[in-house]
Scaffold this motif. Structure first.
Motif, mmCIF file in Angstrom:
data_model
loop_
_atom_site.group_PDB
_atom_site.id
_atom_site.type_symbol
_atom_site.label_atom_id
_atom_site.label_comp_id
_atom_site.label_asym_id
_atom_site.label_seq_id
_atom_site.Cartn_x
_atom_site.Cartn_y
_atom_site.Cartn_z
ATOM 1 N N GLY A 7 -10.744 -62.831 129.152
ATOM 2 C CA GLY A 7 -10.005 -61.918 130.015
ATOM 3 C C GLY A 7 -8.589 -62.351 130.312
ATOM 4 N N LEU A 8 -8.409 -63.600 130.722
ATOM 5 C CA LEU A 8 -7.062 -64.068 131.041
ATOM 6 C C LEU A 8 -6.205 -64.226 129.792
ATOM 7 N N ARG A 9 -6.832 -64.470 128.650
ATOM 8 C CA ARG A 9 -6.067 -64.504 127.387
ATOM 9 C C ARG A 9 -5.491 -63.122 127.095
ATOM 10 N N ILE A 10 -6.278 -62.095 127.353
ATOM 11 C CA ILE A 10 -5.807 -60.717 127.166
ATOM 12 C C ILE A 10 -4.655 -60.423 128.120
ATOM 13 N N VAL A 11 -4.806 -60.826 129.380
ATOM 14 C CA VAL A 11 -3.741 -60.642 130.368
ATOM 15 C C VAL A 11 -2.479 -61.362 129.914
ATOM 16 N N GLU A 12 -2.630 -62.584 129.456
ATOM 17 C CA GLU A 12 -1.497 -63.376 128.990
ATOM 18 C C GLU A 12 -0.803 -62.698 127.799
ATOM 19 N N MET A 13 -1.588 -62.138 126.898
ATOM 20 C CA MET A 13 -1.047 -61.515 125.701
ATOM 21 C C MET A 13 -0.285 -60.218 126.018
#
Length: 137
Positions: A99-105
């Motif tokens: 989830g946070l990887r998606i937010v970061e991306m």
């Protein structure tokens, strides 16, 4: 400036409501389809994290979306004080933890701070927009 905010019960069933209400709000602000898509995905991930990792019995989580100066700011506040951590897994078979990887991306910047009134935390993400409302990433 446009601002929308809503409190939700900290249960999994609230996350689809968040997605629907953010989608409707962004369309009413005449945001472009890509901006809406990216913003809803970011909001979904942050809301899911609030429910799964930030749940404190008897407390709500709050979602705020602000459009100002050519960008969206998405904020999700919950009652748990522990800041979010990026999952360091490289396991493609793991079903969670991205989830946070998606937010970061999708965002230009994201982070967390102490929550309103010193309770819990607020996780935020910034999503830039062009004049047409589309994300510029």
């Amino acid at each position: 400036m446009h601002r929308w905010s809503m409190r939700y019960t900290s249960v999994r069933g609230s996350v689809p409501d968040v997605r629907a209400e953010v989608t409707q709000t962004l369309h009413s602000w005449c945001c472009g389809s890509q901006t809406v898509s990216d913003a809803v995905l970011i909001t979904n991930e942050l809301a899911a994290n609030a429910v799964c990792h930030g749940h404190v019995r008897g407390r709500f989580f709050e979602v705020t979306v602000t459009r100002e100066a050519g960008e969206l700011v998405i904020e999700v506040s919950d009652a748990h004080p522990e800041p979010p951590r990026l999952n360091e897994t490289d396991d493609d078979t793991d079903e969670g933890g991205r989830g946070l990887r998606i937010v970061e991306m999708l965002s230009t910047k994201w982070g967390s701070r102490e929550g309103p009134g010193g309770i819990g935390k607020t996780v935020w993400a910034r999503l830039p927009m062009t004049a047409e409302g589309h994300a510029t990433l």
